[in-house]
Design an enzyme around this catalytic site. Structure first.
Site, PDB file in Angstrom:
ATOM      1  N   TRP A 322     -75.698  81.833  42.897  1.00  0.00           N
ATOM      2  CA  TRP A 322     -75.983  80.588  41.787  1.00  0.00           C
ATOM      3  C   TRP A 322     -76.383  80.133  42.872  1.00  0.00           C
ATOM      4  O   TRP A 322     -77.844  79.300  43.171  1.00  0.00           O
ATOM      5  CB  TRP A 322     -75.256  80.321  41.489  1.00  0.00           C
ATOM      6  CG  TRP A 322     -75.020  78.717  40.655  1.00  0.00           C
ATOM      7  CD1 TRP A 322     -75.658  78.635  39.295  1.00  0.00           C
ATOM      8  CD2 TRP A 322     -75.371  77.015  41.656  1.00  0.00           C
ATOM      9  NE1 TRP A 322     -76.249  76.846  39.092  1.00  0.00           N
ATOM     10  CE2 TRP A 322     -75.852  76.665  40.810  1.00  0.00           C
ATOM     11  CE3 TRP A 322     -75.672  76.977  43.007  1.00  0.00           C
ATOM     12  CZ2 TRP A 322     -75.968  75.014  40.965  1.00  0.00           C
ATOM     13  CZ3 TRP A 322     -75.165  75.810  42.950  1.00  0.00           C
ATOM     14  CH2 TRP A 322     -75.223  74.974  42.751  1.00  0.00           C
ATOM     15  N   HIS A 323     -75.537  80.528  44.246  1.00  0.00           N
ATOM     16  CA  HIS A 323     -76.710  79.218  45.239  1.00  0.00           C
ATOM     17  C   HIS A 323     -77.704  79.510  45.566  1.00  0.00           C
ATOM     18  O   HIS A 323     -78.650  78.859  46.288  1.00  0.00           O
ATOM     19  CB  HIS A 323     -75.546  79.307  46.371  1.00  0.00           C
ATOM     20  CG  HIS A 323     -73.915  78.315  46.107  1.00  0.00           C
ATOM     21  ND1 HIS A 323     -73.295  78.749  45.251  1.00  0.00           N
ATOM     22  CD2 HIS A 323     -74.043  77.019  46.553  1.00  0.00           C
ATOM     23  CE1 HIS A 323     -71.982  77.711  45.839  1.00  0.00           C
ATOM     24  NE2 HIS A 323     -72.737  76.418  46.073  1.00  0.00           N
ATOM     25  N   GLY A 324     -77.807  80.830  45.789  1.00  0.00           N
ATOM     26  CA  GLY A 324     -79.233  81.460  46.216  1.00  0.00           C
ATOM     27  C   GLY A 324     -79.066  82.661  45.729  1.00  0.00           C
ATOM     28  O   GLY A 324     -78.434  83.769  45.604  1.00  0.00           O
TER      29      GLY A 324
END
Lengths: 472, 389
Positions: A322-324
């Protein structure tokens, strides 16, 4: 339009003035227009995406509500999931998957053409996608009744204080507030103003300043020593916390001025003594989202130990991704999944350590906080690195190189910028009151406010450095 | 009886904090010693990094000197950009009875002159020298917040006369607006760089040969300077006055002009930004704004009883390749005529101080030492006449 710019200050003052000048029935429509204007300020073209996501989820939720056939309800849920995750996947992960696929082909000796799509990442897409998904899933689970008012739902998705970097709100919490057409009380104004001010201080004075140490060590061509890497990791821990929690505080403060109450997103995470605790204190809106919509559907705490640990691990992998769109984030997630699983196994043994005296108890608590903080730093080493090579290189230096380098020169500015945060947080932790400065005697508060302002003016970064979490 | 509930509810802490900030702000910036220390520290830093801040610090000290000088001293203020800094040197101008403040460095545009005007007029100068040319009246307004003095009124005038600027340069406009209210905001860069550099920037990198430090993994010598992340010699990133990479002017024979300039200045390459300085001299809505700013500056000084002398700043004739010198200069001269008629302004044109040829200049804008001395001598005569007259 960043929260730490004067552009935003003007926008906020004008929005608040118009909001309260309008009759109550017109306030929500105005706030919706203001929210789209705020989002359009980044790139007006992406307002279409926001609207598409809103329309699809509004429609899918209503269809689910009126339909009794469970299969057809699931069908609508899949439409919502499909559209939202496709948008997210295309804009955020497309090049990541192409690159990874190319790398796999290369590794087996197939010469793949370099193919890169020029895709701009719409700001806040991960945040509002998760937010709208939670709505349709809740409706599907019959945990909430969908709203029939499109404007209310559109405002829930686009409400500008939390639109681009959270907190990832739930419709169950926000929609009733929208329907109620709230009005800020004097207490809301006070605490909202404090949250904005404190968030601004954390971002502009603390985060952007300690970032210099981090950038020096992680910068291209840097050849740091072990202690320099360690200090840079401490600095990054402070930077990312103040950057993100500063934004969250400002978002909550701004929302409070409009009469909305957003959820707490950070609760003194660096006082956590174990990985389970930290994820209950760090980015709370994301971790609870993952708990409710990933961990529990995977089986949660049911099943055997292996199954539970697998669920934890998969959930944290998802959190990392989700963060990247990068494998370093995936490994960051895996690392935390592993930490959580190990902690779960060690928990019974750790519980047996129960010091009797107050001093021993405090020392044990401090020891655990210190140990876990440094385990957290190892995760951040990956999180901040641009590649595995960089993370490995810095990790190697961290454990093998003992040359102090410039670290004694860097400690004073690091302390100067992070000590005010630490002092206030210790106070907040000791009193278990996050707004404790508001309860200090008036002269102390006046001195604190003045000192914070002067620190921001003299030493703060006034160039509107972007928030780290905007890229997610 | 009216309710006094609001007294209890008023945000007293915030109000007292605001008063405290304003009090500290005003007290701190009245301290001459502080500025002397800042200047000393700035002078020790690499010049390209701090040139603007150093100029501002010197301005502040000169103005403090003038404010504190006995009333019988005659006062002279010189205003101009870097062309005046290099080309106009009136040092040793009867130091016993003439006190001068030379506010001349990069970034002093008509807008900065206007923001300074009230502060300058309050010093009751006998004569104000403005070095101007079509470069000042016909170039678009470009704000350099750090170079601006405190004047909310100037900001207001700018916003009304050229509204598009508020959007295009809104960040700078906002900075000037805050700077107009709070000294510390305006001088933040100077304080940041000079006063706290030892603490924050740690230290400027010293020239050092390859370090004795060994990379334990690879066993090779690493030059220490590799830890420096920016090319400006500071170990941490510092705010720099950077020129963005701009395209060259859309002139057909621009490469020939570039080659000619490079040959004339004995340089390998002439940057696009240099060429654009000349190309930017053109007609447009900005001309009216620049003229308004200059006219208002003159009006403020003449209303305060000061004489005003406009010295026409010479430009390298090679610059004429980049803009229409004939029409813009005649437009500038027409504006000066208007100022002479309306405000009794004195004027010294390049026809009096010139002629100027390319070899008089070190680049497109700045005079070389010999020609600068000649210009300064001519202006000195005129200044003495006006001060004695």
């Amino acid at each position: 339009m960043l929260f730490n710019t004067l552009d935003f200050a003007v926008f906020l003052i004008v929005s608040l003035s118009v909001f309260y000048a309008l009759p109550r029935r017109l306030r929500n429509p105005f706030l919706l227009v203001a929210s789209y204007a705020f989002y359009g300020f980044w790139n007006w073209r992406f307002c279409g995406l926001l609207l598409l996501s809103t329309v699809v989820d509004y429609w899918a939720a209503l269809r689910m509500e009126t339909c009794e056939d469970q299969r057809r309800r699931k069908h609508y849920l899949w439409i919502s999931l499909g559209v939202n995750l496709s948008i997210l996947g295309f804009f955020k992960y497309c090049n990541f998957f192409i690159d990874s696929f190319t790398a796999v082909l290369d590794s087996i000796g197939i010469d793949a053409p370099d193919y890169v799509l020029r895709i701009a990442l719409p700001v806040g897409i991960s945040f509002y996608t998760f937010q709208t998904l939670s709505y349709t899933i809740d409706v599907y689970r019959r945990e909430m009744v969908p709203t029939r008012k499109f404007l209310d739902f559109a405002l829930f998705v686009a409400l500008f204080p939390q639109l681009v970097a959270g907190p990832i709100e739930r419709a169950k919490r926000i929609l009733p507030q929208i329907v109620e057409r709230r009005h800020a009380s004097w207490k809301d104004v006070q605490s909202g103003s404090w949250l904005i001010y404190w968030g601004w201080f954390k971002k502009v004075y603390v985060s952007d300043n300690v970032a210099r140490i981090v950038d020096t060590v992680y910068g291209a061509g840097a050849e740091p020593t072990g202690p320099e890497v360690l200090l840079a990791l401490w600095a990054f821990a402070v930077q990312i916390y103040c950057d993100f929690s500063g934004y969250s505080d400002m978002a909550r403060g701004v929302a409070r001025l409009f009469g909305y109450n957003l959820m707490l997103n950070f609760n003194l995470p660096y006082f956590a003594t174990n990985p389970q605790q930290v994820w209950r204190r760090w980015h709370i809106s994301l971790s609870t989202w993952l708990r409710d919509y990933v961990y529990i559907p995977l089986g949660g705490n049911s099943g055997g130990r292996w199954k539970q640990n697998r669920n934890l691990f998969l959930t944290m992998l998802w959190a990392g991704l989700w963060h990247g769109a990068s494998w370093t984030y995936v490994v960051f997630g895996a690392y935390h999944g592993a930490l959580l699983a190990i902690h779960r196994e060690l928990k019974p043994a750790l519980k047996k350590i129960d010091p009797v005296s107050t001093v021993a108890r405090s020392a044990w608590w401090l020891f655990r906080v210190g140990c876990f903080f440094h385990l957290w730093l190892l995760g951040l080493l990956l999180f901040r690195a641009v590649s595995f090579e960089q993370a490995a290189s810095l990790g190697y230096i961290l454990f093998t190189n003992t040359d102090p380098g410039f670290v004694y020169d860097w400690i004073p500015p690091f302390l100067m910028f992070s000590a005010p945060l630490l002092i206030v947080q210790i106070w907040q932790g000791a009193t278990r009151d996050l707004e404790v400065p508001l309860r200090w005697p008036m002269p102390i508060r006046a001195l604190l406010f003045a000192a914070m302002f002067l620190a921001i003016v003299f030493l703060g970064e006034d160039h509107g450095e972007p928030f780290i979490y905007f890229q997610f | 009886m009216p309710s006094l509930y609001w007294i209890k509810k008023a945000p007293w802490a915030a109000l007292i904090a605001a008063v405290l900030v304003i009090w500290i702000d005003s007290k701190l910036f009245e301290d001459r010693e502080l500025w002397l220390k800042l200047r000393a520290r700035l002078e020790a830093l690499p010049e390209p990094v701090v040139r603007l801040e150093l100029g501002i610090t010197k301005d502040i000290l000169q103005l403090k000197n003038m404010r504190d000088a006995p009333p019988e001293m005659r006062r002279l203020i010189i205003l101009g950009n870097s062309r005046a800094r290099v080309g106009l040197n009136l040092r040793n101008l009867r130091d016993d009875d003439i006190l001068q403040a030379k506010i001349a460095h990069a970034g002093v545009s008509p807008y900065v002159m206007r923001t300074f005007a009230k502060e300058g007029a309050a010093l009751s100068p006998d004569l104000v020298v403005l070095m101007l040319s079509e470069l000042d009246t016909h170039r678009p307004v470009e704000l350099v917040p750090g170079a601006c003095f405190r004047s909310a009124a100037a900001l207001g005038q700018l916003l009304t006369s050229e509204p598009s600027l508020t959007w295009e340069q809104r960040h700078e406009v906002e900075q000037v607006a805050v700077g107009a209210f709070l000294n510390s905001y305006r001088y933040g860069d100077i304080l940041d760089r000079a006063y706290l550099n030892d603490f924050r920037e740690i230290r400027i990198q010293e020239e050092e040969p390859a370090s004795k430090r060994q990379d334990q993994r690879r066993g090779r010598v690493i030059p220490r300077k590799q830890l420096v992340v920016e090319a400006d010699n500071a170990r941490f990133r510092v705010r720099r006055i950077s020129e963005p990479d701009v395209p060259p002017p859309p002139i057909e024979n621009i490469e020939e002009i570039r080659a000619e300039l490079a040959k004339s200045f004995k340089r390998k390459k002439i940057q696009n930004s240099t060429l654009n300085i000349g190309y930017a001299i053109a007609f447009g809505p900005h001309v009216e704004t620049q003229r308004d700013l200059i006219e208002k500056t003159i009006e403020i000084f003449t209303n305060a009883g000061s004489k005003v002398l406009i010295v026409e700043g010479p430009l390298n004739p090679l610059t004429y390749l980049l803009y229409d010198e004939e029409s813009t200069r005649s437009d500038f001269l027409a504006f000066v005529e208007k100022m002479k008629m309306e405000y009794g302004v004195h004027f010294q044109s390049i026809d009096e101080t010139g002629p100027y040829v390319p070899k008089d200049f070190s680049d497109l804008l700045h005079l070389k030492g010999t020609s600068a001395r000649k210009l300064s001598a001519d202006v000195r005569k005129r200044v003495v006449e006006l001060l004695d007259g």
